[in-house]
Design an enzyme around this catalytic site. Structure first.
Site: not given
Ligand code: S3P
Length: 425
Positions: A20-21, A25, A121, A165, A167, A311, A342, A384
């Site tokens: 997914k990540s 991207r 969030r 994080s 993200q 996750d 969670r 999840r």
């Molecule tokens: C992700 C980073 C994580 C993860 C999310 C995907 C990413 O979040 O929990 O499912 O793709 O960079 P955080 O960066 O907020 O921890």
């Protein structure tokens, strides 16, 4: 949905859906380079659909959309246009946060919103660092989406991130791609580095050293990428293989990025048999993970390990429920800001199944027992949590009624097809 205990061990080879990540991207970074970006084995899920819609709304074309390969054609960052409406990121935290960094340099107005969960969030974590770079970005008063970005010129600088994080780190690095000077991000604890690897493969000048990542603004070129399987999706089956006696699962073509395999290392420490084989080190490590059942013992997980299995922590709750002794997770307050809280949704559901588990401000403690009961459990809109509960049903001794299973399509639309197939292999 009614789910029943599995009566056989899990013995199979399996290629998980695309990560997914990395798929996010690949889709989002298509905005940064002129030309065609080819994405093989992408994840096709609701979360990724949000990223696809977003890039299309600013001028990227999806010119091929086959099951196993997509082609996105970009006019190049400077030829993108402002979206003509509010952009809805639905449930996807990765979309809204990474897009904030990308849209920072795009002249015009961008308004980013999401569903009920996403609008609750925390977004101050991206608003604040981007503001420090001079980006004109605002959210609702409590730092929540919708976010409004008036894109244009912004500067470089050094940003120390208060939260671990990936993200947020990515949003800042992406803003760095269109800043007037270099941007440096300082991380407290290392988080997944897919953005750094991806930008480097696209030709960015990006350097990492001792918790500090610097990116220089500049043009990128499109690439072709084969997305490794998602280790976070595979972790559900790995949990099942670890818990069901006599199981052995070969997870093929999966991401073995060091920032993503913390869960498998913990599984090994708990007593399952786990082997890693790196088969493609670049641009983002991919290989094979083999997991076989073992007698599990409880473990303590602290803040340093949390980002590498963030996750997978609900699964650690489930594993701890059936391991010998006590399992403790601390330093994981970030879990409260995911698609659901969670910590709470893991604890409440496992308690329903008769598990002795205690909620802590920053994690949980669980005492292992030899079986799980049945009952009615709830995904609480969180993919999840839904999948963790389906795995709990498989290792339980009684049937379980799962509410809200439709949330699973956020990251793993084929989950129940795989559940059926792997259960009958
Ligand atoms: C992700 C980073 C994580 C993860 C999310 C995907 C990413 O979040 O929990 O499912 O793709 O960079 P955080 O960066 O907020 O921890």
């Amino acid at each position: 949905m009614k789910l029943f205990p599995w009566t056989r061990p899990l013995v199979s080879r399996f290629r998980p859906p695309g990560d997914k990540s990395i798929t996010h991207r690949a889709v989002l970074f298509s905005t940064l380079a002129e030309g065609d970006i080819e994405i093989y084995h992408p994840l096709d899920s609701l979360d990724i659909a949000a990223s696809l819609r977003l890039v299309q709304s600013v001028g990227v074309e999806l010119i091929q959309h086959e099951t196993d390969g997509w082609v996105l054609r970009s006019p190049g960052y400077h030829n993108l246009h402002e979206a003509d409406d509010v952009i809805n990121c639905d449930n996807s935290g990765t979309t809204i946060r990474l897009a904030s960094g990308i849209l920072a340099g795009l002249p015009g107005l961008s308004v980013l919103t999401g569903d009920y969960s996403l609008r609750r969030r925390p977004m101050a974590r991206v608003i604040e660092p981007l503001t420090m770079l001079g980006v004109d970005i605002a959210g609702r008063q409590a730092g929540l989406a919708p976010l409004v970005i008036k894109g244009g010129v912004h500067r470089g600088g050094v940003i120390a991130l208060p939260v671990a994080s990936a993200q947020v780190k990515s949003a800042v690095l992406l803003a760095g791609m269109t800043a007037s000077q270099a941007v440096t991000v300082q991380e407290k604890t290392p988080t997944r580095d897919h953005t750094e690897r991806f930008l480097q493969a696209m030709g960015a000048k990006i350097y990492s050293d001792a918790g500090q990542i610097t990116v220089e603004p500049g043009g990128l070129h499109p690439i072709a990428v084969t997305v490794p399987g998602d280790p976070s999706s595979a972790a559900f089956w790995a949990t099942l293989a670890a818990l069901l006696p006599g199981s052995s699962l070969v997870i093929e073509q999966v991401s073995v990025n060091p920032g993503r395999v913390g869960f498998y290392q913990v599984l090994q420490k708990m007593g399952a048999h786990v082997e890693f084989r790196v088969q493609r080190p670049e641009p983002d490590p991919m290989g094979e993970i083999v997991v076989s059942s073992g007698l599990l013992t409880g473990i303590s997980i602290g803040p340093d390990l949390v980002p590498s299995l963030i996750d997978e922590l609900p699964l650690i709750g489930l594993l701890g429920s059936l391991a010998r002794g006590k399992t403790e997770v601390r330093g994981a307050e970030e879990l409260r800001f995911k698609e659901s809280d969670r910590i709470h949704t893991t604890v409440a559901n496992l308690q329903t199944l008769g598990v002795e588990i205690k909620e802590l401000a920053d994690g949980f403690v669980v005492w292992g027992q030899d079986h799980l009961g049945g009952g009615v459990v709830d995904a609480y809109g969180d993919h999840r949590i839904g999948m963790m509960l389906a795995i709990a049903a498989a290792v339980s001794q009684k049937p379980l009624e799962l509410l809200g299973a439709d949330a699973i399509a956020i990251s793993y639309p084929q989950f129940f097809a795989d559940y059926k197939r792997l259960g009958s292999d």
